[in-house]
Design a protein around this motif. Structure first.
Motif, PDB file in Angstrom:
ATOM      1  N   ILE A  71      14.992  -7.526  -1.316  1.00 36.48           N
ATOM      2  CA  ILE A  71      14.130  -6.395  -1.525  1.00 36.48           C
ATOM      3  C   ILE A  71      12.845  -7.229  -2.467  1.00 36.48           C
ATOM      4  CG2 ILE A  71      14.095  -4.708  -3.740  1.00 36.48           C
ATOM      5  CD1 ILE A  71      17.171  -4.317  -3.178  1.00 36.48           C
ATOM      6  N   GLU A  72      13.117  -8.001  -3.115  1.00 40.21           N
ATOM      7  CA  GLU A  72      11.894  -9.029  -3.882  1.00 40.21           C
ATOM      8  C   GLU A  72      11.015  -9.609  -2.766  1.00 40.21           C
ATOM      9  OE1 GLU A  72       9.732 -10.140  -6.833  1.00 40.21           O
ATOM     10  OE2 GLU A  72      11.306  -8.573  -6.938  1.00 40.21           O
ATOM     11  N   ALA A  73      11.620 -10.015  -1.780  1.00 41.18           N
ATOM     12  CA  ALA A  73      10.631 -10.613  -0.826  1.00 41.18           C
ATOM     13  C   ALA A  73       9.741  -9.461  -0.037  1.00 41.18           C
ATOM     14  CB  ALA A  73      11.283 -11.385   0.326  1.00 41.18           C
ATOM     15  N   SER A  74      10.300  -8.375  -0.091  1.00 41.64           N
ATOM     16  CA  SER A  74       9.762  -7.203   0.668  1.00 41.64           C
ATOM     17  C   SER A  74       8.526  -6.765  -0.380  1.00 41.64           C
ATOM     18  CB  SER A  74      10.748  -6.216   0.960  1.00 41.64           C
ATOM     19  OG  SER A  74       9.991  -5.061   1.258  1.00 41.64           O
ATOM     20  N   LYS A  75       8.771  -6.651  -1.589  1.00 42.04           N
ATOM     21  CA  LYS A  75       7.896  -6.409  -2.377  1.00 42.04           C
ATOM     22  C   LYS A  75       6.668  -6.982  -2.403  1.00 42.04           C
ATOM     23  CE  LYS A  75       7.924  -5.046  -7.134  1.00 42.04           C
ATOM     24  NZ  LYS A  75       8.431  -6.356  -7.960  1.00 42.04           N
ATOM     25  N   MET A  76       7.080  -8.526  -2.392  1.00 43.70           N
ATOM     26  CA  MET A  76       5.924  -9.343  -2.456  1.00 43.70           C
ATOM     27  C   MET A  76       5.066  -9.383  -1.107  1.00 43.70           C
ATOM     28  SD  MET A  76       8.461 -12.550  -3.793  1.00 43.70           S
ATOM     29  CE  MET A  76       7.411 -13.935  -4.241  1.00 43.70           C
ATOM     30  N   MET A  77       5.941  -9.317  -0.242  1.00 48.42           N
ATOM     31  CA  MET A  77       4.986  -9.088   1.125  1.00 48.42           C
ATOM     32  C   MET A  77       4.063  -8.112   1.105  1.00 48.42           C
ATOM     33  SD  MET A  77       4.363 -11.084   3.749  1.00 48.42           S
ATOM     34  CE  MET A  77       5.562 -12.084   4.609  1.00 48.42           C
ATOM     35  N   LEU A  78       4.640  -7.038   0.709  1.00 46.79           N
ATOM     36  CA  LEU A  78       3.660  -5.607   0.658  1.00 46.79           C
ATOM     37  C   LEU A  78       2.404  -5.976  -0.224  1.00 46.79           C
ATOM     38  CD1 LEU A  78       4.163  -2.576   1.903  1.00 46.79           C
ATOM     39  CD2 LEU A  78       4.921  -2.026  -0.522  1.00 46.79           C
ATOM     40  N   GLU A  79       2.611  -6.710  -1.346  1.00 40.36           N
ATOM     41  CA  GLU A  79       1.497  -6.846  -2.279  1.00 40.36           C
ATOM     42  C   GLU A  79       0.531  -7.906  -1.464  1.00 40.36           C
ATOM     43  OE1 GLU A  79       3.492  -8.129  -5.815  1.00 40.36           O
ATOM     44  OE2 GLU A  79       4.114  -6.030  -6.390  1.00 40.36           O
ATOM     45  N   VAL A  80       1.229  -8.950  -0.951  1.00 39.23           N
ATOM     46  CA  VAL A  80       0.139  -9.879  -0.195  1.00 39.23           C
ATOM     47  C   VAL A  80      -0.379  -8.921   0.697  1.00 39.23           C
ATOM     48  CG1 VAL A  80       0.197 -11.520   1.706  1.00 39.23           C
ATOM     49  CG2 VAL A  80       1.434 -12.193  -0.399  1.00 39.23           C
ATOM     50  N   GLY A  81       0.182  -8.099   1.713  1.00 44.08           N
ATOM     51  CA  GLY A  81      -0.784  -7.301   2.159  1.00 44.08           C
ATOM     52  C   GLY A  81      -2.014  -6.632   1.645  1.00 44.08           C
ATOM     53  N   MET A 112       0.786  -1.342  -0.136  1.00 45.20           N
ATOM     54  CA  MET A 112      -0.083  -0.069  -0.017  1.00 45.20           C
ATOM     55  C   MET A 112       1.017   1.284   0.024  1.00 45.20           C
ATOM     56  SD  MET A 112      -3.129   0.962   2.543  1.00 45.20           S
ATOM     57  CE  MET A 112      -2.680   0.874   3.890  1.00 45.20           C
ATOM     58  N   ASP A 113       0.416   2.232  -0.983  1.00 49.92           N
ATOM     59  CA  ASP A 113       1.379   3.545  -0.948  1.00 49.92           C
ATOM     60  C   ASP A 113       0.557   4.540   0.189  1.00 49.92           C
ATOM     61  OD1 ASP A 113       2.597   2.575  -3.136  1.00 49.92           O
ATOM     62  OD2 ASP A 113       1.379   3.328  -4.624  1.00 49.92           O
ATOM     63  N   ILE A 114       1.504   5.366   0.541  1.00 46.16           N
ATOM     64  CA  ILE A 114       1.331   6.258   1.606  1.00 46.16           C
ATOM     65  C   ILE A 114      -0.238   7.038   1.246  1.00 46.16           C
ATOM     66  CG2 ILE A 114       1.923   8.503   2.407  1.00 46.16           C
ATOM     67  CD1 ILE A 114       4.258   7.667   3.519  1.00 46.16           C
ATOM     68  N   ASN A 115      -0.173   7.204  -0.034  1.00 45.22           N
ATOM     69  CA  ASN A 115      -1.477   8.016  -0.375  1.00 45.22           C
ATOM     70  C   ASN A 115      -2.735   7.261  -0.438  1.00 45.22           C
ATOM     71  OD1 ASN A 115       0.721   9.426  -1.413  1.00 45.22           O
ATOM     72  ND2 ASN A 115       0.648   9.010  -3.185  1.00 45.22           N
ATOM     73  N   SER A 116      -2.553   6.089  -0.329  1.00 42.29           N
ATOM     74  CA  SER A 116      -3.729   5.032  -0.366  1.00 42.29           C
ATOM     75  C   SER A 116      -4.011   4.578   1.165  1.00 42.29           C
ATOM     76  CB  SER A 116      -3.656   3.786  -1.064  1.00 42.29           C
ATOM     77  OG  SER A 116      -2.716   3.973  -2.259  1.00 42.29           O
ATOM     78  N   VAL A 117      -3.227   4.962   1.984  1.00 42.52           N
ATOM     79  CA  VAL A 117      -3.672   4.799   3.523  1.00 42.52           C
ATOM     80  C   VAL A 117      -5.079   5.543   3.758  1.00 42.52           C
ATOM     81  CG1 VAL A 117      -3.105   5.181   5.869  1.00 42.52           C
ATOM     82  CG2 VAL A 117      -1.300   4.306   4.270  1.00 42.52           C
ATOM     83  N   PRO A 118      -6.113   4.967   4.162  1.00 43.70           N
ATOM     84  CA  PRO A 118      -7.340   5.430   4.475  1.00 43.70           C
ATOM     85  C   PRO A 118      -7.342   6.425   5.659  1.00 43.70           C
ATOM     86  CG  PRO A 118      -7.493   2.918   4.651  1.00 43.70           C
ATOM     87  CD  PRO A 118      -5.840   3.253   4.401  1.00 43.70           C
ATOM     88  N   GLN A 119      -8.001   7.389   5.387  1.00 39.05           N
ATOM     89  CA  GLN A 119      -8.264   8.572   6.629  1.00 39.05           C
ATOM     90  C   GLN A 119      -9.775   8.685   6.273  1.00 39.05           C
ATOM     91  OE1 GLN A 119      -5.669   9.447   7.999  1.00 39.05           O
ATOM     92  NE2 GLN A 119      -3.731   9.273   6.858  1.00 39.05           N
ATOM     93  N   ASP A 120     -10.356   7.706   6.955  1.00 41.40           N
ATOM     94  CA  ASP A 120     -11.960   7.749   7.040  1.00 41.40           C
ATOM     95  C   ASP A 120     -12.660   8.469   8.210  1.00 41.40           C
ATOM     96  OD1 ASP A 120     -11.633   6.547   4.518  1.00 41.40           O
ATOM     97  OD2 ASP A 120     -12.188   4.649   5.100  1.00 41.40           O
ATOM     98  N   ASP A 121     -11.510   8.966   9.176  1.00 40.14           N
ATOM     99  CA  ASP A 121     -12.416   9.501  10.510  1.00 40.14           C
ATOM    100  C   ASP A 121     -13.340   8.559  10.994  1.00 40.14           C
ATOM    101  OD1 ASP A 121     -11.013  11.913  10.741  1.00 40.14           O
ATOM    102  OD2 ASP A 121     -12.003  12.865   8.931  1.00 40.14           O
ATOM    103  N   GLU A 144       1.375 -15.940  -0.425  1.00 39.93           N
ATOM    104  CA  GLU A 144       2.164 -16.019   0.876  1.00 39.93           C
ATOM    105  C   GLU A 144       3.288 -17.162   0.816  1.00 39.93           C
ATOM    106  OE1 GLU A 144       1.327 -15.617   4.711  1.00 39.93           O
ATOM    107  OE2 GLU A 144       0.062 -13.700   4.379  1.00 39.93           O
ATOM    108  N   SER A 145       2.985 -18.124   0.142  1.00 40.66           N
ATOM    109  CA  SER A 145       3.911 -19.402   0.043  1.00 40.66           C
ATOM    110  C   SER A 145       5.002 -19.087  -0.752  1.00 40.66           C
ATOM    111  CB  SER A 145       3.190 -20.568  -0.475  1.00 40.66           C
ATOM    112  OG  SER A 145       2.962 -20.577  -1.928  1.00 40.66           O
ATOM    113  N   LYS A 146       4.846 -18.229  -1.916  1.00 41.13           N
ATOM    114  CA  LYS A 146       5.844 -17.787  -2.854  1.00 41.13           C
ATOM    115  C   LYS A 146       6.730 -16.679  -2.165  1.00 41.13           C
ATOM    116  CE  LYS A 146       2.642 -17.937  -6.707  1.00 41.13           C
ATOM    117  NZ  LYS A 146       1.607 -16.898  -7.576  1.00 41.13           N
ATOM    118  N   VAL A 147       6.045 -15.783  -1.116  1.00 40.78           N
ATOM    119  CA  VAL A 147       7.291 -14.900  -0.261  1.00 40.78           C
ATOM    120  C   VAL A 147       8.067 -15.708   0.370  1.00 40.78           C
ATOM    121  CG1 VAL A 147       7.166 -12.896   1.056  1.00 40.78           C
ATOM    122  CG2 VAL A 147       5.200 -13.314  -0.212  1.00 40.78           C
TER     123      VAL A 147
END
Lengths: 138, 334
Positions: B274-284, A1-10, B320-323
């Motif tokens: 770096i790749e694992a971090s990117k993948m984990m962010l996307e899993v999030g 998630m990008d910083i600009n997408s962090v919800p600010q829904d009050d 997640e298993s890929k990460v």
């Protein structure tokens, strides 16, 4: 998630607080951003709160009608259930259930009452009387 | 002596936030994600036979206190953990420690802390906070999940520290007694990344790791035959455990992505991390989509599509298993 997408829904469930969320900033670094709420989280928190409120309301009316003792209502009012009250007081569940009966609860010892009072954050006096709330019980 | 030089930091999670704050105060500056990652705190657990408020235990991190214990072990920091048999002893010892100028971590219930708004007060006994000073009958508290430091009166703090029930804090106080200043955290990073990846991929029982996700997905399918109100509460409960209890978003997946990113820098921009971090962010992000899907079902009057929700969880499980497999490729060698 990008910083600009962090919800600010009050969200009302944040009660004017901010929660720390980790998100990716412009330069690619993942760091903490304060969020004022997210409507998705608000939905599920409110759902849980309404469920607790519903239990307390139902219990209140049963006490008012003389079916249950005040202990039963205060357990739900303090967001507990039988399992939690049992864990907190170390009393057996079946003995707690007996104390839900108004006629049994009237004869309860002060010692036992004070354990309940402590668990529920009430005084002994408060615990014996049903508080006056404008609940519709019809 | 009063520890007035203590700095409050807004953190995502109570236990990792407290440990980061405490260690920084005692001379070791590590970020919250670093603490979280080094203690291998990321997991997924689903215990249908353990009920909390009538709902099964669903957790996105390891057991309470595991962050404290693992940091102690992995970084060879000496900590003192003290429990007490009653309120009076607990209060006296706390005052003693503060008088010595110490800053201490404490475990407490959330429900009995008056500075928590009613919307956030549930019976949960494994909350953590930092107590850094006492003024008259009030304690100055750095509660990591709040933006600013707070105050709490003596009676309420004691009630919260000695709440009974599941995971009762028993007045727990903890503080470092010896913090080495020349710690090389690299070996600990390598070890903890392996440990997390393996525990997620290879748990023999279906109550933790990826297997637990699969069994939760099965349980979601079974909700179809249950009462709608219960089914909605059950789904809502999963999302609450994922988002509400201070996870930094997406059940700690974002915070862990941050840890992987920070680690990559320490290993000269290691490509795998770096790749694992990117993948984990996307899993999030996928977890957040899953949460959105559930919230919509709860709000809607229409029939719930349990199959779609269950399928989404299985999809996340695969992602997640890929990460974790990517994480296993990392061995710290250049």
């Amino acid at each position: 998630m990008d910083i600009n997408s962090v919800p600010q829904d009050d969200s009302s469930t944040y009660a004017n607080n901010k929660k720390a969320i980790y998100a990716k900033s412009e330069n690619g670094e993942i760091k903490v951003v304060g969020s004022t709420g997210w409507n998705v989280e608000e939905t599920v928190t409110k759902q849980a709160l309404e469920d607790l409120e519903h239990s307390a309301h139902t219990a209140y009316c049963e006490v008012k009608k003389g079916i249950k003792s005040p202990l039963y209502y205060y357990m739900y009012k303090e967001r507990m259930d039988l399992q939690l009250l049992h864990e907190t007081t170390s009393f057996f569940k079946w003995t707690i259930r007996r104390d839900f009966r108004p006629e049994i609860f009237k004869k309860i010892s002060n010692k036992r009452l004070s354990v309940y009072a402590d668990a529920l954050g009430k005084t002994i006096e408060e615990l014996q009387v049903l508080e006056d709330i404008d609940y519709d019980c019809n | 002596m009063i520890a007035t030089d203590f700095k409050h930091t807004h953190s995502a999670h109570c236990e990792s936030g407290v440990m980061a704050s405490l260690l920084r105060h005692y001379g070791l500056n590590l970020s919250e994600p670093m603490i979280f990652g080094l203690s291998s705190a990321l997991t997924f657990a689903y215990l249908p036979f353990v009920k909390i408020g009538g709902m099964p235990l669903v957790a996105y991190r390891t057991l309470p206190k595991s962050i404290i214990k693992n940091i102690q072990k992995n970084l060879k920091i000496k900590m003192k953990l003290e429990n007490f048999s009653n309120k009076e002893k607990g209060e006296n010892r706390l005052n003693e420690l503060l008088d010595e100028g110490k800053v201490v971590g404490a475990q407490s219930s959330v429900y009995w802390l008056p500075y928590f708004p009613p919307e956030m007060r549930f019976h949960f006994n494994a909350h953590n906070l930092v107590i850094f000073a006492k003024e008259a009958d009030n304690y100055l508290i750095s509660d990591p999940v709040f933006e600013h430091s707070v105050e709490c009166d003596r009676a309420s703090l004691s009630k919260a520290r000695f709440a009974k029930g599941l995971m009762a804090p028993k007045g727990l106080l903890y503080y470092p007694t010896d913090v080495p200043t020349d710690i090389d955290i690299k070996p600990a990073i390598i070890k903890s990344i392996k440990k997390t990846a393996k525990s997620m991929l290879n748990t023999p029982v279906p109550i933790s790791g990826l297997k637990a996700m699969k069994s939760l997905a099965k349980s979601i399918l079974k909700l179809e035959s249950k009462d709608t109100r219960y089914a909605k509460l059950y789904l809502g409960h999963i999302v609450r455990m994922q988002e509400e209890i201070g996870t930094g978003g997406a059940g700690f997946r974002y915070i862990y992505a941050s840890f992987l990113q920070e680690s990559s820098l320490l290993f000269e921009n290691d490509e795998t991390l770096i790749e694992a971090s990117k993948m984990m962010l996307e899993v999030g992000d996928k977890w957040r989509e899953f949460a959105l899907m559930i919230a919509k079902s709860i709000r809607s009057k229409k029939e719930i599509d349990f199959k779609a929700i269950s399928k989404m969880l299985l999809f996340i499980c695969d992602e997640e298993s890929k990460v974790y497999k990517k994480m296993l490729e990392f061995n710290g060698n250049k």
